[in-house]
Each structure stands twice: as structure tokens, then as C-alpha cells.
Design a protein around this motif. Sequence first.
Motif, PDB file in Angstrom:
ATOM      1  N   VAL A 166      86.673  -0.294 -15.299  1.00 19.66           N
ATOM      2  CA  VAL A 166      87.823   0.102 -15.830  1.00 19.66           C
ATOM      3  C   VAL A 166      86.993   1.810 -16.642  1.00 19.66           C
ATOM      4  N   ALA A 167      85.823   1.291 -17.414  1.00 20.09           N
ATOM      5  CA  ALA A 167      85.129   2.996 -17.453  1.00 20.09           C
ATOM      6  C   ALA A 167      84.216   3.409 -17.074  1.00 20.09           C
ATOM      7  N   GLY A 168      84.325   3.522 -15.450  1.00 17.72           N
ATOM      8  CA  GLY A 168      83.375   3.628 -14.734  1.00 17.72           C
ATOM      9  C   GLY A 168      83.930   5.276 -14.551  1.00 17.72           C
ATOM     10  N   GLY A 169      83.154   5.867 -13.274  1.00 16.14           N
ATOM     11  CA  GLY A 169      82.736   6.756 -12.441  1.00 16.14           C
ATOM     12  C   GLY A 169      83.668   7.099 -12.068  1.00 16.14           C
ATOM     13  N   ASP A 170      84.817   6.930 -11.702  1.00 19.93           N
ATOM     14  CA  ASP A 170      85.969   7.332 -11.389  1.00 19.93           C
ATOM     15  C   ASP A 170      87.452   6.975 -12.711  1.00 19.93           C
ATOM     16  N   SER A 171      86.756   6.762 -13.860  1.00 15.46           N
ATOM     17  CA  SER A 171      87.718   6.923 -14.498  1.00 15.46           C
ATOM     18  C   SER A 171      86.905   8.524 -15.818  1.00 15.46           C
ATOM     19  N   ALA A 172      85.780   7.897 -15.702  1.00 11.00           N
ATOM     20  CA  ALA A 172      85.337   8.843 -16.953  1.00 11.00           C
ATOM     21  C   ALA A 172      85.637  10.596 -15.935  1.00 11.00           C
ATOM     22  N   ALA A 173      85.440  10.857 -14.211  1.00  4.80           N
ATOM     23  CA  ALA A 173      85.168  11.746 -13.928  1.00  4.80           C
ATOM     24  C   ALA A 173      86.586  12.305 -14.033  1.00  4.80           C
ATOM     25  N   ALA A 174      87.498  11.298 -13.638  1.00  6.86           N
ATOM     26  CA  ALA A 174      89.435  11.732 -13.871  1.00  6.86           C
ATOM     27  C   ALA A 174      89.598  12.004 -15.311  1.00  6.86           C
ATOM     28  N   PHE A 175      89.147  11.661 -16.077  1.00  6.13           N
ATOM     29  CA  PHE A 175      89.007  11.662 -17.923  1.00  6.13           C
ATOM     30  C   PHE A 175      88.811  13.166 -18.085  1.00  6.13           C
ATOM     31  N   ALA A 176      87.991  13.134 -17.626  1.00  9.59           N
ATOM     32  CA  ALA A 176      87.155  14.890 -18.006  1.00  9.59           C
ATOM     33  C   ALA A 176      87.784  15.408 -17.084  1.00  9.59           C
ATOM     34  N   ALA A 177      88.225  15.401 -15.337  1.00  8.80           N
ATOM     35  CA  ALA A 177      89.440  16.597 -14.892  1.00  8.80           C
ATOM     36  C   ALA A 177      90.566  16.822 -16.269  1.00  8.80           C
ATOM     37  N   GLY A 178      90.975  15.958 -16.961  1.00  5.52           N
ATOM     38  CA  GLY A 178      92.277  15.973 -18.067  1.00  5.52           C
ATOM     39  C   GLY A 178      93.321  15.182 -16.954  1.00  5.52           C
ATOM     40  N   CYS A 179      92.655  13.884 -16.478  1.00  5.37           N
ATOM     41  CA  CYS A 179      93.924  13.422 -15.891  1.00  5.37           C
ATOM     42  C   CYS A 179      94.014  12.132 -16.361  1.00  5.37           C
ATOM     43  N   PRO A 180      95.341  11.763 -16.935  1.00  5.63           N
ATOM     44  CA  PRO A 180      95.303  10.550 -17.487  1.00  5.63           C
ATOM     45  C   PRO A 180      94.846   9.542 -15.819  1.00  5.63           C
ATOM     46  N   VAL A 181      94.412   7.864 -16.326  1.00  3.99           N
ATOM     47  CA  VAL A 181      94.202   6.941 -15.145  1.00  3.99           C
ATOM     48  C   VAL A 181      95.061   5.355 -15.470  1.00  3.99           C
ATOM     49  N   VAL A 182      94.838   5.231 -14.398  1.00  7.24           N
ATOM     50  CA  VAL A 182      95.784   3.722 -14.833  1.00  7.24           C
ATOM     51  C   VAL A 182      94.872   3.025 -14.421  1.00  7.24           C
ATOM     52  N   VAL A 183      94.458   1.927 -14.413  1.00  6.11           N
ATOM     53  CA  VAL A 183      93.579   1.066 -13.996  1.00  6.11           C
ATOM     54  C   VAL A 183      93.501  -0.554 -13.143  1.00  6.11           C
ATOM     55  N   LYS A 184      93.947  -0.681 -11.972  1.00  7.52           N
ATOM     56  CA  LYS A 184      93.692  -1.877 -11.850  1.00  7.52           C
ATOM     57  C   LYS A 184      92.254  -3.227 -12.414  1.00  7.52           C
ATOM     58  N   SER A 185      92.988  -4.238 -12.801  1.00  3.22           N
ATOM     59  CA  SER A 185      91.768  -4.322 -13.095  1.00  3.22           C
ATOM     60  C   SER A 185      91.370  -5.740 -11.551  1.00  3.22           C
ATOM     61  N   HIS A 186      89.783  -5.629 -11.497  1.00  7.55           N
ATOM     62  CA  HIS A 186      89.178  -6.523 -10.498  1.00  7.55           C
ATOM     63  C   HIS A 186      89.822  -7.807 -10.795  1.00  7.55           C
ATOM     64  N   PRO A 187      89.981  -8.273  -9.816  1.00  2.86           N
ATOM     65  CA  PRO A 187      90.847  -9.830 -10.398  1.00  2.86           C
ATOM     66  C   PRO A 187      89.002 -11.053 -10.045  1.00  2.86           C
ATOM     67  N   ALA A 188      87.987 -10.131 -10.455  1.00  7.38           N
ATOM     68  CA  ALA A 188      86.413 -10.866 -10.521  1.00  7.38           C
ATOM     69  C   ALA A 188      86.408 -10.374 -11.603  1.00  7.38           C
ATOM     70  N   HIS A 189      86.639  -9.484 -12.474  1.00  9.51           N
ATOM     71  CA  HIS A 189      86.259  -9.382 -13.920  1.00  9.51           C
ATOM     72  C   HIS A 189      87.485  -8.873 -14.355  1.00  9.51           C
ATOM     73  N   LEU A 190      88.279  -9.896 -14.433  1.00  9.57           N
ATOM     74  CA  LEU A 190      89.719  -9.998 -15.722  1.00  9.57           C
ATOM     75  C   LEU A 190      89.334  -9.959 -17.217  1.00  9.57           C
ATOM     76  N   THR A 192      86.175  -8.653 -18.601  1.00 10.92           N
ATOM     77  CA  THR A 192      85.198  -7.869 -18.490  1.00 10.92           C
ATOM     78  C   THR A 192      86.141  -6.128 -19.273  1.00 10.92           C
ATOM     79  N   SER A 193      87.137  -6.269 -18.003  1.00 15.23           N
ATOM     80  CA  SER A 193      87.789  -5.688 -17.993  1.00 15.23           C
ATOM     81  C   SER A 193      88.967  -4.856 -18.954  1.00 15.23           C
ATOM     82  N   GLU A 194      89.558  -6.012 -19.792  1.00 16.51           N
ATOM     83  CA  GLU A 194      90.132  -6.410 -20.697  1.00 16.51           C
ATOM     84  C   GLU A 194      89.076  -5.667 -22.013  1.00 16.51           C
ATOM     85  N   LEU A 195      87.548  -6.057 -22.160  1.00 12.22           N
ATOM     86  CA  LEU A 195      87.088  -5.606 -23.403  1.00 12.22           C
ATOM     87  C   LEU A 195      87.419  -4.094 -22.689  1.00 12.22           C
TER      88      LEU A 195
END
Length: 524
Positions: A166-190, A192-195
Motif C-alpha cells: 500500500v505505501a511501498g515503492g510503487d506508491s511512494a514513487a507515484a506520490f513523489a512524482a505528483g500522482c494520486p494513487v489507487v491501491v488494489k489490496s493484495h488478498p493475502a494482506h487485507l 495489513t493493507s487496511e492499517l
Amino acid sequence: MKITGDMLIGASAVRGTDATLRAFDPARNADLEPAFGGGGAAEVARACELAEAAFDDYRHAPFETRAQFLEAIADNIIALGDTLIERAMAESALPKARLEGERARTVGQLRLFASLVREGRWLCATLDSAQPDRKPLPRSDLRLQKIPLGPVAVFGASNFPLAFSVAGGDSAAAFAAGCPVVVKSHPAHLGTSELVGRAVQKAVADNGLPEGTFSLVVGAGNAIGEALVAHPAIQAVGFTGSRRGGLALVDIAAKRPVPIPVFAEMSSVNPVFALPGALETRGDTLAAAYIDSVTLGVGQFCTNPGLVIGLEDSDLDDFIDNAAAALEKKSAQTMLTAGIAAAYADGVKHRDATAKRIATGESGEAASGALPALYRVSAEDFLAKPQLAEEIFGPTSVIVVCRDEDEMISVARRLEGQLTATLLMEKDDVELARRLLPVLERKVGRILANGFPTGVEVSYAMMHGGPFPATSDSRSTSVGAMAIERFLRPVCYQDLPAALLPAALADDNPLNLWRLRDGELGPN
Ligand code: NAP
């Protein structure tokens, strides 16, 4: 903080009504509370519309605000304390120390991107002055900067519930670039992802950013991810997972009325070339380190060394014997999910039909336990059976024995695209390494000497990507500062009046950026 099982759509917690999902504890073989409400296309559409509405405000927010937002996410993740670690342990069967390390990497990554945003080199601000007197034609005033692509869809990975989620490398890079992010939660970490999602949602609010800067959607099956990639507001996708999943998303993205880039990290066997000088001087320690790397984290790393290539001689035989003995002492451990464990069991079953198994780990008590397995094949067989070069996600590896250097080069040439290649070498091996290097440069994103590929530094010079099938686009990385490039595109402003120019390109350089001005790089 309490896990509710809701999606996070902008500033709201939304209960999905399309399906009920439960997180699962693979070590205890039991469902976890609470139940999650899965959403569908309607929730995806709402999240994407909010992201689109947020885009212009978010990208125009001062860089300092963007940097503080990234730092606030990091602080909020730390503030979750043991609640986060305990939930991630339950959902992944990964040990506490590993997850604490991963949390440190995740917040370090967010802070690296915060400093990158402040420093501004990623804008690539470039100014070519007008030349009104140039003959035969005058030159216009040309100024270029990079701007963000737009809302980005991110798919969390099963094997890194924090650092690639959720707040990993892809999201951090996108936020840094100025992009809003929509994350699709991994079904194995529902859970953890919500927290982590709530940590991001709070950072959005606390920094006065538009609510659509971030959303987290949850759904049962592929449909929600498909709807996300197909939504017209989404302008790029970050994904880590299976080759099949990654290619499915690439296909959806390519068939949209407006196709978009998908940065999918998929599969890699990370060849290790064990050169003769290295095996002669320290083959025994290398064998132990190799098996440690193969079995680290139950082999569930994209950088797992799934292939070792050596030259036939008594030192290689000793190395193989030592590696086999080391592997036999490694015990079966619980994998991330029952699905991944089943895929591993199936993978080694098929490998048993094509290669000689020379060692097997000790069986243990683990519910979804993966038994380590080591194989040996001749280069001739390896070259004849392409399936031996395919990734089996888990604690297994193949040692390829080559008759001579030419055959080793042939094996290198035959490899598919990889994240990494490793040279285990001494001074005597330099000539052979020099022959391998140009072949490997064309195959991989990172070439290491005298280490093992597991363990990826988050830094400015890191490259974690590579030619297909390692990724769907070899021109960028998913780890390290350069990841920001994936979510940017250049815009050139020709003869624009000063009143319309972006601050990064104004004559007096109000942002104090390093810029390339008439071919000279500096704070000009
Ligand atoms: P996955 O099955 O590819 O799933 C990753 C994410 O993509 C999940 O959120 C999944 O959610 C979604 N997804 C998968 N297929 C999709 C499709 N056709 N359309 C839309 N969304 C889709 O990967 P995984 O669960 O992480 O692990 C499974 C296998 O992936 C492993 O056995 C391993 O082979 C590989 N893997 C590789 C790496 C690597 O770095 N190379 C890392 C992790 C895993 P839904 O299933 O809910 O749609």
C-alpha cells in the motif's frame, strides 16, 4: 488502530457489498477476523473519479507539502507499532525481525522520496534560450520539465506486505512524482493493507491534500483489478506478482481506448556465474552463502538465485557437494499463501521430471511448508529444455554444469531477461567475466560481483528491473529513486510568456533548482 474490513475511498471508509473476504493465517491454517466487504466496479469508479479530481491540486501543491506528506506516511506507519507487525506476521507467516526490517525499509523509502521531491532534479528542468538572430532560421525559446502522468493504480505484492504494497515503492514513487494513487489490496494482506491505508489516509488529511490523493480498494477475484486498470482516469500501473497476472494487466492496459503503461515485475531466476578462481579459493563458503540465499524467506524473493552456472571440474563438484549438504540441513517452512505453496509443490514436481534432484531439505511441521530442493543438470540438457530456466517461486535452485567457457557463454545467451546476474570471481576470472559482461548487460538490470542478489538496497543508483519477463518494461526500476521516472513525462514549452511558465522554468530560478541551461548544468 482497529481493522474494520472497509475499503478506503478518498476520506471515507466504505463497506463493500459485492463479496465477503477473509484474511488467512497460513501458519495456523485459520481465517482471521474481521471479515472484509469486497467492492466492485462502482467503488473502483468512485476511487478513480476522486483521484482524477485530486490530480491537478495534488500535482500543483508545493513540493515541500508533497515531501511532508511522504514523511507523514512514514511517521504514521511507525506509529502503528506492533499492531502492524503482528497483523503482517499473522497474514504472511514471515518472522517478526524480517517484518521489522521491511518496515524500516518502507519508511526509509518514503523518506528517500521526500528528499528527492525537495531536491527537484527529477523535473529535468532544461532551458534552451531563443536565438532570434540565428541564420537561416531563428530558434525559439524552448523550456522543458517533467510532469506527473496522472492517477496510478498499484497492486500490492504477496511477498512484501509492507515494502511492495500500500505505501511501498510503487506508491511512494507515484506520490513523489505528483500522482494520486489507487491501491488494489493484495488478498493475502487485507488487514495489513487496511492499517497502512489508514496511515496514508490520515497523512492526506493532515497535510490538507485532496481526498482523492489516495484510495484503497478490496475485492474478490480478478474483476476489481481488471476494472481498475481499465478505468479511463488511470494513467499507469505498478504491479509485482506472477507472470500470468502481470501479463493479464498488460493486456487490459494495451486494449483500452487509450492504452497506458504497465510496470509489472514478474519473474526472474537471477543466474549466478560461479567462476573457477572463486570456486578454487572459497568454494565452501560460497556454497553455504548460496544456500542461505536460496532459502532466505522460504525462497520467496524475486531476487532468489534460482540458477548457478559453473565449469566442470573438481572445485565445482566440491561446491555442489557442499551446497547439497547445506540444503539438506534447511527445513521446510510455511509459505506466504496456500496458493503459492501449491504452485511451488507443482513446480518442483515438474522439475523432478526434467532434472536430477541432488538434495532435499528436512521436512517440518509447517502447514503450507515448502521443502527446499536442489537440482543439477548439464549445460547440454539446460540448453535443450527451456523449462529448466523458468522461475519456481520458493526455496529451490538449479546448478548447470558447463563443459567449457564457450558453453557457459551459450547458457548466458540463452537466458531470458532477469532482474540480476551475479559473478562469483577472483582476479584469475577477469577474462571470462569480461566475455560474459556484454551478454549479461543485455539480459539483466543489475550485475553483482561476489555477493548474492537477495537484499535490494533502496538508493539513488539501484536498478530493480530488467528485460522481459523480469518486467514488462526494462527502462525503469521498481526500487530506488529512479522509480519516480515511471510516473513522469516531459513537456516542452515553446515561446511561452513568462507569466505562463512553470516556476521550475522561470528565468530567475525561484525554486533554486539545478537546471540544464543552454547546455550547462548548475543552479542556474
Ligand atoms: P498474483 O497472483 O499475480 O497476484 C498479484 C496481484 O494481482 C493480486 O492483487 C491479484 O489479486 C492481482 N491479479 C492477479 N491476476 C490478476 C488478473 N488476471 N487480473 C486482475 N488482477 C490480478 O501474484 P501473487 O499472489 O503475489 O503470487 C502468486 C505467484 O506470483 C507466486 O507463486 C510467484 O510465482 C509469483 N510472484 C513473483 C514475484 C516476483 O517478484 N517475481 C513476487 C511475488 C509473487 P486477485 O488474485 O485478487 O485478482
